[in-house]
Design an enzyme around this catalytic site. Structure first.
Site, short mmCIF file in Angstrom:
data_model
loop_
_atom_site.label_atom_id
_atom_site.label_comp_id
_atom_site.label_asym_id
_atom_site.label_seq_id
_atom_site.Cartn_x
_atom_site.Cartn_y
_atom_site.Cartn_z
N ARG A 102 0.88 -1.19 0.00
CA ARG A 102 0.00 0.00 0.00
C ARG A 102 0.90 1.22 0.00
NH1 ARG A 102 -5.20 1.48 3.66
NH2 ARG A 102 -6.05 0.10 2.06
N HIS A 129 -7.62 0.72 -6.17
CA HIS A 129 -7.78 -0.12 -4.98
C HIS A 129 -8.43 -1.45 -5.42
CE1 HIS A 129 -7.88 -1.23 -0.93
NE2 HIS A 129 -8.71 -0.36 -0.41
N GLN A 132 -10.13 -3.96 -2.84
CA GLN A 132 -11.41 -3.48 -2.32
C GLN A 132 -12.53 -3.74 -3.32
OE1 GLN A 132 -12.20 -1.85 0.81
NE2 GLN A 132 -14.19 -2.51 0.03
N ASP A 219 -17.22 7.29 -1.51
CA ASP A 219 -15.95 7.22 -0.76
C ASP A 219 -15.67 8.62 -0.22
OD1 ASP A 219 -13.53 6.31 0.30
OD2 ASP A 219 -12.46 6.36 -1.63
N CYS A 260 -16.34 1.62 1.07
CA CYS A 260 -15.14 0.82 1.38
C CYS A 260 -14.69 1.00 2.83
CB CYS A 260 -14.02 1.19 0.42
SG CYS A 260 -13.41 2.88 0.58
N ARG A 288 -13.48 -8.51 2.13
CA ARG A 288 -12.06 -8.26 1.86
C ARG A 288 -11.26 -9.52 2.16
NH1 ARG A 288 -9.96 -3.12 1.97
NH2 ARG A 288 -8.11 -4.20 1.19
N1 NVA Z 1 -9.94 6.77 -1.14
C1 NVA Z 1 -9.56 6.34 0.18
C2 NVA Z 1 -9.80 4.87 0.35
C3 NVA Z 1 -9.43 4.33 1.70
C4 NVA Z 1 -9.62 2.85 1.81
C5 NVA Z 1 -8.09 6.69 0.41
O1 NVA Z 1 -7.28 6.49 -0.49
O2 NVA Z 1 -7.77 7.16 1.49
N1 CP Z 2 -11.12 -0.04 2.85
C1 CP Z 2 -9.83 -0.12 3.23
O1 CP Z 2 -8.93 -0.37 2.43
O2 CP Z 2 -9.64 0.05 4.55
P1 CP Z 2 -8.25 0.28 5.31
O3 CP Z 2 -7.71 1.61 4.86
O4 CP Z 2 -8.62 0.26 6.75
O5 CP Z 2 -7.30 -0.83 4.94
#
Ligand code: NVA
Ligand code: CP
Length: 302
Positions: A102, A129, A132, A219, A260, A288
């Protein structure tokens, strides 16, 4: 499939293969049927951003498959002190059987795949993502019985989630309508892909996108790494880009809601709508685990 870098790389058949295996692994888990398909395997989990769901579902997922996870904070790796990604990839390939990462730049994930020789799984970048959205597709199929022909409306920021939902939805034969403020559209690479498909539409009007939707998805307005844009983003999104009763009224009467998580209730989703659809949203979070177990098995099982 050698890696999971982005849904653009997968064929519809590969996505269905993941979803079918995810359903099977979920069944096995629910019925206490052991499934140690990755016994003796190690997965590195590299995090340059925060996580609750991704970290815990990968850690527990590989444990249930008989393998082990190593949590690797990017801050504590030499990569943070300038060791090149191509060297990190070659070193980690000597120890591990797979890497989930990540991070910010999609290019970093792609570089790991280019320079290493173990499977790489994208656990979120600024661009996409995929893990997800595989869980989202699994959840929608579970609730609706199929994907093809359904209409998904995405309301909000044209971010990593929007990008993956558009690609994943279209690949599964869904109609995808996105409503994003001007200046916050999905990324050009995704718009170029979607432009070839008459089932995609983009508008600035959430009420237009939500008409007859089977699924409403949203989101956060400011993603990880965009905290400094919070005020400016609130001005662009507030009062309009929210899943609320008004949008549900124009959607199908049995429309489901996906998020998500983490959610900012009162911003991109109304609190009462979140609670009314909590069962679907937390099924999505649970899935997930199952979807990622399927990805790990398909990529890492010999
Ligand atoms: N769009 C959000 C998703 C988190 C799971 C982010 O990137 O922070
Ligand atoms: N939805 C998601 O990816 O959650 P986290 O940021 O908690 O991993």
């Amino acid at each position: 499939m050698r890696h999971l870098l982005k849904l653009l790389d997968l064929s519809p058949e590969e996505i269905v293969e993941i979803l079918d295996l995810a359903d099977k692994l979920k069944y096995q888990k629910a019925h206490n049927i052991p499934h140690p398909r990755l016994a003796g395997k190690s997965l590195g989990l590299v995090f340059a951003k925060s996580s609750t769901r991704t970290r815990i579902s990968f850690e527990t997922g590989i444990f249930q498959l008989g393998g082990q996870a190593l949590f690797l904070s990017a801050n504590d790796l030499q990569i943070n002190r300038g060791e090149p990604v191509e060297d990190t990839a070659r070193v980690l390939s000597r120890y591990l059987d797979g890497i989930m990462i990540r991070t910010f730049a999609q290019e970093e994930v792609e570089a790991l795949a280019t320079h290493g020789d173990i499977p790489i799984i994208n656990g979120l970048t600024d661009f996409c993502h995929p893990c997800q959205v595989l869980a989202d597709l699994m959840t929608i199929r579970e609730h609706k019985g199929l994907l093809s022909g359904l209409k998904m409306a995405y309301i909000g920021d044209g971010n990593n989630m929007a990008n993956s939902l558009i690609v994943g939805g279209l690949k599964m034969g869904m109609t995808v309508a996105a409503a994003c403020p001007k200046g916050y559209e999905p990324w050009q690479q995704v718009l170029d892909y979607a432009a070839e498909n008459p089932a995609f539409s983009l508008t600035t009007e959430p009420l237009e996108a939500a008409v007859d939707a089977d699924i409403l998805v949203t989101d956060v307005w400011a993603s990880m790494g965009q905290e400094h844009e919070k005020v400016q983003r609130e001005q662009a999104f507030a009062g309009k880009y929210q899943i609320n009763e008004a949008l549900l009224r124009v959607a199908k009467s049995d429309a489901m809601v996906q998020h998500c998580l983490p959610a900012h209730k009162g911003e991109e989703i109304a609190r009462d709508v979140f609670e009314a659809h909590a069962a679907e949203i937390f099924d999505e979070a649970e899935n997930r685990l199952h979807a990622q177990k399927a990805v790990m098995v398909l990529l890492m099982e010999q």
